[in-house]
Design a protein around this motif. Structure first.
Motif, PDB file in Angstrom:
ATOM      1  N   ARG A  46       0.827  -1.205   0.000  1.00  0.00           N
ATOM      2  CA  ARG A  46       0.000   0.000   0.000  1.00  0.00           C
ATOM      3  C   ARG A  46       0.864   1.258   0.000  1.00  0.00           C
ATOM      4  O   ARG A  46       0.615   2.203  -0.755  1.00  0.00           O
ATOM      5  N   ARG A  47       1.911   1.267   0.847  1.00  0.00           N
ATOM      6  CA  ARG A  47       2.799   2.424   0.893  1.00  0.00           C
ATOM      7  C   ARG A  47       3.556   2.595  -0.417  1.00  0.00           C
ATOM      8  O   ARG A  47       3.743   3.714  -0.892  1.00  0.00           O
ATOM      9  N   GLU A  49       2.530   1.699  -3.383  1.00  0.00           N
ATOM     10  CA  GLU A  49       1.596   2.189  -4.398  1.00  0.00           C
ATOM     11  C   GLU A  49       1.336   3.690  -4.221  1.00  0.00           C
ATOM     12  O   GLU A  49       1.300   4.433  -5.200  1.00  0.00           O
ATOM     13  N   ARG A  50       1.196   4.137  -2.967  1.00  0.00           N
ATOM     14  CA  ARG A  50       1.016   5.569  -2.723  1.00  0.00           C
ATOM     15  C   ARG A  50       2.233   6.365  -3.165  1.00  0.00           C
ATOM     16  O   ARG A  50       2.100   7.447  -3.752  1.00  0.00           O
ATOM     17  N   HIS A  53       2.158   6.662  -6.931  1.00  0.00           N
ATOM     18  CA  HIS A  53       1.192   7.665  -7.388  1.00  0.00           C
ATOM     19  C   HIS A  53       1.727   9.080  -7.174  1.00  0.00           C
ATOM     20  O   HIS A  53       1.582   9.945  -8.046  1.00  0.00           O
ATOM     21  N   ALA A  54       2.344   9.318  -6.034  1.00  0.00           N
ATOM     22  CA  ALA A  54       2.909  10.642  -5.768  1.00  0.00           C
ATOM     23  C   ALA A  54       4.031  10.964  -6.750  1.00  0.00           C
ATOM     24  O   ALA A  54       4.132  12.096  -7.244  1.00  0.00           O
TER      25      ALA A  54
END
Length: 74
Positions: A46-47, A49-50, A53-54
């Motif tokens: 999850r981290r 993927e974030r 995206h950033a």
């Protein structure tokens, strides 16, 4: 029939062959032993993927802003 497992069973001192080159306590260094449970793996994914995206948003802003900055300063 031979049982096939994805993770081999650990060898104990009693099951090791008689060989003087082996240590008294076997070193079983498998990366499978250090893999965390599913919740921690999901948190890491999850981290990541974030962060991806950033990074994508920052690259898009940079690709749009750099030419505009060049045109304004030229």
């Amino acid at each position: 029939m031979t049982y096939i497992s994805a993770k081999p069973t650990r060898q104990t001192v009693e099951t090791l062959p008689a060989n003087d080159n082996l240590p008294a306590a076997p070193l079983d260094l498998s990366f499978l032993d250090v893999i965390n449970d599913e919740a921690e793996i999901a948190d890491i994914a999850r981290r990541a993927e974030r962060l991806g995206h950033a990074t994508l948003v920052a690259m898009a802003i940079g690709l749009a802003a750099v030419p505009l900055l060049y045109l304004m300063l030229a």
